[in-house]
Design an enzyme around this catalytic site. Sequence first.
Site, mmCIF file in Angstrom:
data_model
loop_
_atom_site.group_PDB
_atom_site.id
_atom_site.type_symbol
_atom_site.label_atom_id
_atom_site.label_comp_id
_atom_site.label_asym_id
_atom_site.label_seq_id
_atom_site.Cartn_x
_atom_site.Cartn_y
_atom_site.Cartn_z
ATOM 1 N N LYS A 103 40.490 39.852 30.789
ATOM 2 C CA LYS A 103 41.301 40.807 30.031
ATOM 3 C C LYS A 103 40.419 41.945 29.534
ATOM 4 C CE LYS A 103 44.657 40.799 26.224
ATOM 5 N NZ LYS A 103 45.254 39.977 25.144
ATOM 6 N N HIS A 105 41.605 44.460 27.463
ATOM 7 C CA HIS A 105 42.157 45.090 26.270
ATOM 8 C C HIS A 105 42.349 44.014 25.196
ATOM 9 C CE1 HIS A 105 45.598 43.569 28.558
ATOM 10 N NE2 HIS A 105 46.216 43.445 27.390
#
Length: 218
Positions: A103, A105
Site C-alpha cells: 500500500k 497511501h
Amino acid sequence: MEAYKREFIEFLQGAGVLKFGDFTAKSGRKIPYFINAGEIKTGDQISKLGEFYAKSYLEKVGNKRTVLYGPAYKGIPIAVAASIGLSKNGLDVPFFFNRKEEKDHGEGGVFVGYLPKEGDEIVIVEDVITAGTAIRESMAILKNLKGTKIAATFVMVDRKEKGQGEKSAMAEIGEEFGFPVYSVVDVYDIIEYLEEDEANAENVDRIKKYLAVNGAKA
C-alpha cells in the site's frame, strides 16, 4: 491414534477442508487429496480451527509469547483464529499478515496488524506445506523485519512428501531456515483414520500409491 487427531480429521472432512479426488498443488504436483483452508466459512468452524492450532502451539511452544504471522490469503484467518484460541487459554499474542500488493497511501507498507520489532520471535501459521514453496515466499517477505527471528511454523497437515530432494519438505524447511515445522496431524494419521472404513479403500490406495512416488525418505 490420539483422540484429538481423530477429532481434527473429522473436523477437516466435515468442513470440506479435506477432500479426495484429482487436484494440482501449488508445487505443480498432481495430488489425490487436497487441504483447503479456504473452505472454512463459518464462525464456528474458524473458532474450532483456532482451538486446534492453539492446542498444537501450547504443546510445542508452551506459554511463550511470540507473534503470529498469517501469509495472505489463507493464513490470515488462521492467524486471527489461533490468536483467539490462545487468548482463551490465557496467552495473549499479537498477529499480523501481509498484503499481496504494498500500500502506497494511508499508513502504507506491506504488513497489516502488529508490526514486529527487534527481538520479537515470529511463528508462521499456514494451512499445509507440500513442497515448501509458500514458506519460502513468506521468508522472502519476513527477511525485511530486521532483528526478528522465526521461531516455528504450524500447519494443519504434514503431507510427508519430498521437498526439493528426498527429505520431506517440512524437514528441508527446518534445515534451510533453522526452525521447526509442526503439524496437527500427518498424512499417515489420515490413512489410519480412513482405513477404519472399507468404503475409503480407493482413496487409501490412491494416497499410498502417490506416497510411493512422492513420499519423503526421511
